[in-house]
Design an enzyme around this catalytic site. Structure first.
Site, PDB file in Angstrom:
ATOM      1  N   GLY A   1       0.791  -1.217   0.000  1.00 23.50           N
ATOM      2  CA  GLY A   1       0.000   0.000   0.000  1.00 23.50           C
ATOM      3  C   GLY A   1       0.822   1.265   0.000  1.00 23.50           C
ATOM      4  O   GLY A   1       0.377   2.302  -0.462  1.00 23.50           O
TER       5      GLY A   1
ATOM      6  N   ALA B   1       4.672   1.112  -0.350  1.00 22.49           N
ATOM      7  CA  ALA B   1       6.044   0.950  -0.819  1.00 22.49           C
ATOM      8  C   ALA B   1       6.130  -0.188  -1.827  1.00 22.49           C
ATOM      9  O   ALA B   1       5.252  -1.054  -1.897  1.00 22.49           O
ATOM     10  CB  ALA B   1       6.989   0.690   0.353  1.00 22.49           C
TER      11      ALA B   1
ATOM     12  N   VAL C   1       8.840  -3.231  -3.176  1.00 22.85           N
ATOM     13  CA  VAL C   1       9.964  -4.001  -2.651  1.00 22.85           C
ATOM     14  C   VAL C   1      10.783  -4.548  -3.814  1.00 22.85           C
ATOM     15  O   VAL C   1      10.234  -5.086  -4.776  1.00 22.85           O
ATOM     16  CB  VAL C   1       9.482  -5.151  -1.748  1.00 22.85           C
ATOM     17  CG1 VAL C   1      10.673  -5.859  -1.115  1.00 22.85           C
ATOM     18  CG2 VAL C   1       8.543  -4.634  -0.678  1.00 22.85           C
TER      19      VAL C   1
ATOM     20  N   LYS D   1      12.835  -1.674   0.410  1.00 22.79           N
ATOM     21  CA  LYS D   1      11.456  -1.177   0.336  1.00 22.79           C
ATOM     22  C   LYS D   1      11.519   0.328   0.101  1.00 22.79           C
ATOM     23  O   LYS D   1      11.989   1.078   0.946  1.00 22.79           O
ATOM     24  CB  LYS D   1      10.712  -1.511   1.627  1.00 22.79           C
ATOM     25  CG  LYS D   1       9.272  -1.048   1.638  1.00 22.79           C
ATOM     26  CD  LYS D   1       8.511  -1.631   2.817  1.00 22.79           C
ATOM     27  CE  LYS D   1       8.259  -3.101   2.626  1.00 22.79           C
ATOM     28  NZ  LYS D   1       7.351  -3.662   3.634  1.00 22.79           N
TER      29      LYS D   1
ATOM     30  N   ASP E   1      -0.692  -4.545  12.366  1.00 25.61           N
ATOM     31  CA  ASP E   1      -1.184  -5.129  11.111  1.00 25.61           C
ATOM     32  C   ASP E   1      -0.766  -6.594  11.008  1.00 25.61           C
ATOM     33  O   ASP E   1      -0.266  -7.028   9.974  1.00 25.61           O
ATOM     34  CB  ASP E   1      -0.657  -4.318   9.920  1.00 25.61           C
ATOM     35  CG  ASP E   1      -1.396  -4.653   8.622  1.00 25.61           C
ATOM     36  OD1 ASP E   1      -2.541  -5.130   8.713  1.00 25.61           O
ATOM     37  OD2 ASP E   1      -0.832  -4.440   7.543  1.00 25.61           O
TER      38      ASP E   1
END
Length: 669
Positions: free
Chosen positions: A24, A26, A28, A43, A137
């Site tokens: 959402g 970044a 990678v 990231k 999260d």
């Protein structure tokens, strides 16, 4: 779409190799750290978020806090930086799959496997919570499973930033299934919020289902606040009762009834591991606001019942009157009131007795019940000579313990600190007082390592590991006979004593005069053939071996310099060679067969001028060319379907007996 970051160097250190994921906030990438010669994950904050100065500041602050975590079940953060208008985090590169992918492939997990994963996740949360970091999260997408079955939790501290970007939008649908009720209500979160989310992950591992489903993030969030999920044993009867109870207790909507900490959850998991037949009983707390008594029963579920004597509430929120009290209800309430009065009387009596005892101990009669003990004030020993302190007869009442440590500022033999601290008063135990003195041994003695003939990057890494703030100066000189990058000379010499912050000078071979050489493509070749091609191109090489489930033993997995790159003659090329599957590590078994792609048979497309198709199909043993209108390219009978790539450096045969015709040719050629 071409990615502009591929091939780019960050801080002249990290070379971005490929994109491996996107989230959402970044993207990678897989990258190589040329300073430490290792692969890492980077990231990079997305461009639209990088324009928010406050978000960028918090991105760095959160990431630096997470970088302080060090635990085998947490993805390590190596670096946090900003360069060329890019904000990025450098992390440990994980070779594995997410827990979500694993659940999707395998379905319901064996309860022993779920217990194994849960225990490792809980240990990671315990470590982070002890340092004041809440994940916010926890979900299977942020949990990585390695090939050896170990678990690593990723993205600590990132959820706090995401919460400033959006609320319960479609982007949050993946996380809202695991969100705690207090998060859904926008309330204050703490370590117990992570425990709730972990309970949902346990529920999904044991049942292969989410506790709540909905058409929108808002509807799912509301269910977390107001609904109770189906008991996991009703979905999967093979779950032991104790593990189902732990799962539902972790998912308790009321924070005060939930596990108070990850350590408490870990204690129950350990108790269950030792005795899988154990069952747990959790207490209840009445909720007087809504007139309901919520009672935890076996399995962690809630039974809701009316509290006698309270007014119920209508849908509009207004109180409605009860029916007239019957004689039976009156007698029942009377007995309950008498019991309550008895308990209150006993409580007040006990409180009076306790207060009286405290008064006797601490008041005017305290000397009779508890005679005063002589207390001694601790002197200040800091900066004194430790040997003189120990030998001083005035300190004979003290029993000293010495702890030695190095110091660049305090001379050897001097006291650096003490425990108990100065001016504290203590009571002697058996006539003595124990004191710990931390004594300086002077500056740490560090000797210069021998780095001659080493690759200068390895030498630089070795000097950094000394953690002595050394300043490295590198001089490059041309050298016809020594491989480029090798150390020719060093100052100071090996085994010389170093001082903190000292400058170390090394002379490095720059190789012979630059002659451009193209690096061959070595991927997929046998190591002997790869070495032969490197020697033919007059390039030096270094071999590194890794276990691989995908590449056959003694064949090249990858190379550090991309093919067709022009480098100087004798440049060092590292080739990564497969050892085959790791015999000591049992790979994660996948019982669910993956669907195999269907190979479509290419069919020539008729043109408007000649719509008829060839009467006879192409025989695989003897390929024929169907008639086509002029200018139409004939499709080769051996084209792979879209999305299928052949291994580099090999040509797939059309069948077992006939060689494949060269692709890209026309009928007219």
């Amino acid at each position: 779409m071409e990615d502009n970051y591929i091939g780019k160097f960050l801080d002249n250190r990290y070379e971005i190799l490929e994109k491996i994921g996107s989230g959402g906030m970044a993207t990678v990438y897989k990258a190589r750290c040329h300073r430490l010669n290792r692969f890492v994950a980077i990231k990079i904050l997305k461009a639209d978020l990088a324009e928010n100065e406050d978000l960028r500041r918090r991105f760095h602050a959160e990431s630096q806090a997470v970088a302080m975590l060090s635990h085998p079940n947490i993805v390590a953060v190596y670096d946090v930086n900003h360069t060329d208008n890019l904000d990025y985090i450098v992390m440990e590169l994980i070779d594995g799959i997410t827990l979500k992918q694993y659940i999707n492939r395998k379905g319901i997990l064996n309860w022993k496997e779920a217990l194994h994963f849960t225990t490792q996740i809980t240990k990671a949360l315990s470590h982070a919570h002890s340092r004041g970091i809440i994940h916010r999260d926890i979900k299977p997408h942020n949990i990585m499973i390695l090939r050896d079955g170990s678990v690593k939790v990723a993205d600590f501290g990132i959820a706090r930033l995401l919460s400033t970007k959006n609320t319960l939008t479609q982007e949050a649908l993946g996380s809202v299934h695991y969100i705690s009720p207090e998060q859904a209500k926008g309330g204050q979160v703490d370590a117990r919020s992570d425990i709730y989310s972990l309970g949902v992950v346990m529920y999904e591992m044991l049942t292969s289902r989410l506790p709540f489903e909905g058409d929108s993030p808002v509807s799912v969030a509301i269910q977390h606040i107001s609904s109770i999920p189906l008991q996991p044993k009703e979905i999967n009867p093979n779950i032991p009762t104790g593990l189902a109870q732990i799962t539902m207790h972790a998912m308790e909507p009321n924070m005060d009834l939930r596990y108070p900490s990850a350590d408490a959850l870990l204690a129950d998991l350990e108790e269950f591991r030792k005795n899988p037949s154990v069952e747990f009983s959790y207490s209840s707390v009445p909720d007087a606001e809504d007139g309901l008594d919520k009672t935890i029963v076996s399995g962690g579920s809630l039974i809701t019942k009316k509290i006698p004597g309270q007014l119920a509430k209508s849908k509009s929120g207004n109180a409605v009157s009860r029916d007239r009290t019957t004689k039976a209800e009156y007698r029942k309430n009377r007995k309950k009131a008498n019991r309550t009065a008895l308990f209150v009387g006993l409580f007040l009596t006990a409180a009076f007795v306790i207060a009286l005892v405290v008064l006797l101990i601490t008041g005017p009669l305290s000397d009779i019940f508890s005679p005063k003990v002589e207390r001694i004030s601790i002197p200040d020993f800091k900066d004194q000579d430790a040997e003189e302190v120990i030998k001083n007869p005035d300190y004979s009442i003290f029993r000293f313990t010495i702890k030695e440590t190095d110091s660049d500022t305090i001379p050897a033999g001097k006291v650096m600190s003490q425990d108990p601290s100065a001016e504290r008063t203590v009571s002697p135990q058996n006539g003595t007082v124990d004191i710990m003195l931390t004594v300086s041994t002077g500056p740490r003695v560090v000797l210069m390592p021998d780095v001659l003939n080493m690759d200068y990057r390895d030498a630089q890494n070795l000097l950094e590991q000394l953690e002595y703030d050394l300043v490295l100066e590198i001089e490059r000189v041309p050298e016809e006979t020594v491989t480029k990058g090798r150390v020719l000379e060093q100052v100071p010499e090996a085994d010389s004593k170093l001082t903190r912050g000292m400058t170390v000078w090394i002379q490095v071979s720059d190789g012979p005069e630059y002659v451009p050489v193209s690096v061959p493509n070595l991927k997929g070749l046998h190591k002997k053939m790869a070495i032969g091609q490197l020697e033919a191109a007059e390039l030096s090489y270094r071999e590194e071996y890794f276990y691989s489930d995908d590449v056959e033993e003694d064949y090249v997995i990858d190379q550090d310099i991309p093919p067709e790159t022009e480098v100087a003659i004798h440049e060092l090329v590292t080739i990564y060679i497969s050892l085959g599957p790791d015999p000591d590590k049992e790979p994660i078994e996948d019982d669910t067969p993956l669907p195999q792609p269907v190979q479509p048979t290419p069919t020539p497309t008729p043109t408007p001028e000649e719509p008829e198709e060839p009467e006879e199909p192409t025989e695989p043993e003897e390929p024929t060319e169907p008639e086509e209108p002029a200018g139409t390219e004939e499709p080769t009978g051996t084209e792979e379907p879209a999305g299928t790539e052949e291994p580099a450096g090999t040509e797939a045969p059309a069948d077992e007996t006939e060689p494949e015709p060269e692709t890209g040719t026309d009928d007219g050629e």
